[in-house]
Design an enzyme around this catalytic site. Structure first.
Site, short mmCIF file in Angstrom:
data_model
loop_
_atom_site.label_atom_id
_atom_site.label_comp_id
_atom_site.label_asym_id
_atom_site.label_seq_id
_atom_site.Cartn_x
_atom_site.Cartn_y
_atom_site.Cartn_z
N HIS A 45 0.83 -1.22 0.00
CA HIS A 45 0.00 0.00 0.00
C HIS A 45 0.86 1.26 0.00
O HIS A 45 0.51 2.27 0.61
CB HIS A 45 -0.96 0.01 1.19
CG HIS A 45 -1.88 -1.17 1.25
ND1 HIS A 45 -3.03 -1.24 0.50
CD2 HIS A 45 -1.82 -2.33 1.96
CE1 HIS A 45 -3.63 -2.40 0.74
NE2 HIS A 45 -2.91 -3.07 1.60
N ASN B 227 -10.01 -3.58 2.13
CA ASN B 227 -9.70 -3.49 0.71
C ASN B 227 -10.98 -3.21 -0.07
O ASN B 227 -12.07 -3.15 0.51
CB ASN B 227 -9.07 -4.79 0.21
CG ASN B 227 -7.60 -4.92 0.58
OD1 ASN B 227 -6.91 -3.93 0.78
ND2 ASN B 227 -7.12 -6.15 0.68
#
Length: 544
Positions: free
Chosen positions: A95, A168
């Site tokens: 990320h 997510n």
């Protein structure tokens, strides 16, 4: 419903003190280069060193004569260079490329039958939020339009402390046991010899890990590349728990349903944007807020009674599977809206630290193996990347009153507890525990021994992936097969054949279409080899 504070709602929204994030150190008269220039005269305050010493010349170093060397007493030069050398914090392992925005959450429906959390105690309660969206596998400078899951993390600044929803844009994941997380992420990064991305690494791991098939199907389908961050759903993915005033526990999954409508990019458009505007998703989010087209998400939950878990048809805590909406329908909770850009990217987005262990009273965890691993690894990663006191930074700090005996560490900047005791118990009026906040225990299988159990035993890794495939129309099936073939076709034939056997177990048509696409693709190093003609036969492999 009654307010758990016995007051007039959420205290964080009284007095107009909800703004979170950095402010300009020089006031409203100074503007950044990204701001709209309205033609007004800018105020230029006196430039200083870090310690406030006014600077008379920021254009020239101190030298021994006009052409001489720089002298060691040029404190200003050395301060600037030393600061520059230390500007970058370590990049997130996953990320790394992300965008963020501030906003608010408002409760629209009563869920007090499930949780005693104060934020949900009354319809109309609100709290500030900060959300960060991201790609997963790419580096900080990678393209926003990669075929990759998207991180969807939200920090809720509630009156009982911070609640972090760290999820997510997909309801599932590639693995179900945290012990495989590092292995999996390595396959999404760069090959250690060449430092190049490797389709062989990815498909080698996936073909040897059939539990990944459901998530792989999502990733390779038309759903695999969201059109920016505003047009995707968010999910906790993990199972958490909710506890009500009576001590009753329900397991839950959190859903953030996009109110802008779902939009996805096809391969050609995503590839074009990767070259022409690699920051496409970041730009789209900030532009929408500038135009006051504030993105929002409807927050919902699925709930399962604690008594149902033992009789469920599969492990309800398995991160590779979903709970069917027909059996566990979505329940409305509230709405999250993002309406303010960060004032400074580094301070508010790069230093934002989300942690799934950050929950509030009325919430709990579950036996989800992946969640249990993240409860440990996330705060550990933040302490390494940002520092021991990362949760004191303004973007991460709680907004309610809190008291702890944790002290010291690098870059402690809040007074460090003064001269108050740093131990407990003490007789000097220091903070004490309150038994009413003891975590509500949850049930696990007590008849089994502690040990390492094969997570693939008695697990079905194919049905849900096959069900998803059968939801696709013929066009999406062909596009998914083509997308898979472009990546899988770069791998050795033994990996292709093994992966095709997994597709076949999900649905024979799935394997047949991928095999056909593989045969039509141009990959000289593999498909032009002597045995390339055997690839379509992979759709007819025997069951193992």
């Amino acid at each position: 419903m009654a307010d758990h504070n016995g007051s007039n709602g959420n205290k964080l929204n009284q007095g107009g003190s909800t703004r979170i994030g950095s402010e300009s150190p020089v006031g409203n008269g100074s503007k950044g280069p990204g701001a709209t220039d309205d033609g007004a005269t800018h105020i230029n305050p006196i430039l200083t060193t870090n310690q406030g010493r006014p600077i008379g010349d920021n254009q020239n170093s101190v030298t021994a004569g006009r052409r001489g060397p720089i002298t060691l007493d040029d404190f200003q030069l050395f301060e600037k260079m030393a600061q520059f050398n230390r500007e970058r914090t370590p990049e997130r392992v996953v990320h790394a490329k992300g965008s963020g925005a501030h906003g608010n959450f408002v409760v629209t429906h009563d869920i007090t039958k499930y949780t005693k959390a104060a934020i949900f105690s009354k319809i109309g309660n609100t709290c500030p939020v900060f959300a960060r969206f991201s790609t997963v596998g790419g580096e900080k400078g990678s393209a926003d339009t990669a075929r990759d899951p998207r991180g969807f993390a939200v920090k809720f600044y509630t009156e009982e402390g911070n609640w972090d929803m760290v999820g997510n844009n997909t309801p599932t994941f590639f693995i179900r046991d945290a012990i495989k997380f590092g292995d999996f992420i390595h396959t999404q990064k760069r090959e250690p010899g060449s430092n190049l991305k490797s389709a062989t690494m990815m498909w080698d791991f996936w073909s040897l890990s059939p539990e990944s098939l459901h998530q792989v199907t999502i990733l390779m389908s038309d759903r695999g590349i969201p059109d920016g961050y505003r047009h995707m759903h968010g999910y906790s993915s993990h199972t958490f728990s909710l506890i009500n005033d009576a001590g009753e526990l329900h397991y839950c999954k959190w859903h953030f349903r996009c109110n802008q409508g779902i939009k996805n990019l096809m391969n050609a458009e995503a590839d074009t944007l990767a070259g022409t505007d690699p920051d496409y998703s970041q730009r789209d989010l900030l532009h929408a807020i500038d135009q006051k087209d504030f993105p929002s998400w409807t927050v919902q939950i699925q709930v399962m009674k604690e008594s149902e878990i033992d009789n469920f048809k599969y492990d309800p805590f398995d991160l590779t599977k979903v709970w069917p909406h027909g059996e566990y329908p979505l329940i409305d909770v509230g709405v999250m809206t993002l309406d303010r850009k960060p004032s400074n990217y580094h301070a508010e987005v790069e230093q934002a630290a989300f942690n799934p262990s950050n929950i509030v009273p009325g919430m709990g965890y579950s036996p989800d193996k992946m969640l249990q691993g993240r409860l440990l690894s996330y705060p550990d990663a933040h302490r390494y990347r940002i520092g021991t006191n990362y949760d004191l930074l303004p973007i991460n700090a709680r907004k309610n009153n809190g008291y702890t005996y944790n002290r010291d560490g690098l870059m402690r900047f809040d007074g460090n507890g003064g001269d108050l005791p740093n131990y407990e118990p003490n007789s000097f009026g220091g903070p004490k525990e309150d038994p009413k906040y003891i975590e509500r225990p949850y049930s696990t299988a007590t008849t089994e021994k502690v040990g390492r159990y094969d997570h693939r035993e008695e697990n079905d890794d194919y049905t849900q992936a096959g069900n998803l495939w059968r939801l696709f129309d013929d066009g999406e099936k062909d596009r998914t097969a083509e997308t898979i073939s472009k990546s899988l076709g770069q791998t050795p034939l033994r990996i292709q054949k093994l992966q095709l056997s997994h597709f076949k177990k999900a649905d024979p048509d799935y394997a047949a279409r991928v095999a056909k696409a593989l045969n039509n693709n141009e990959h000289p190093e593999y498909l032009h080899a002597d045995d390339a003609a055997t690839v379509p036969a992979g759709a007819r492999l025997h069951e193992k």
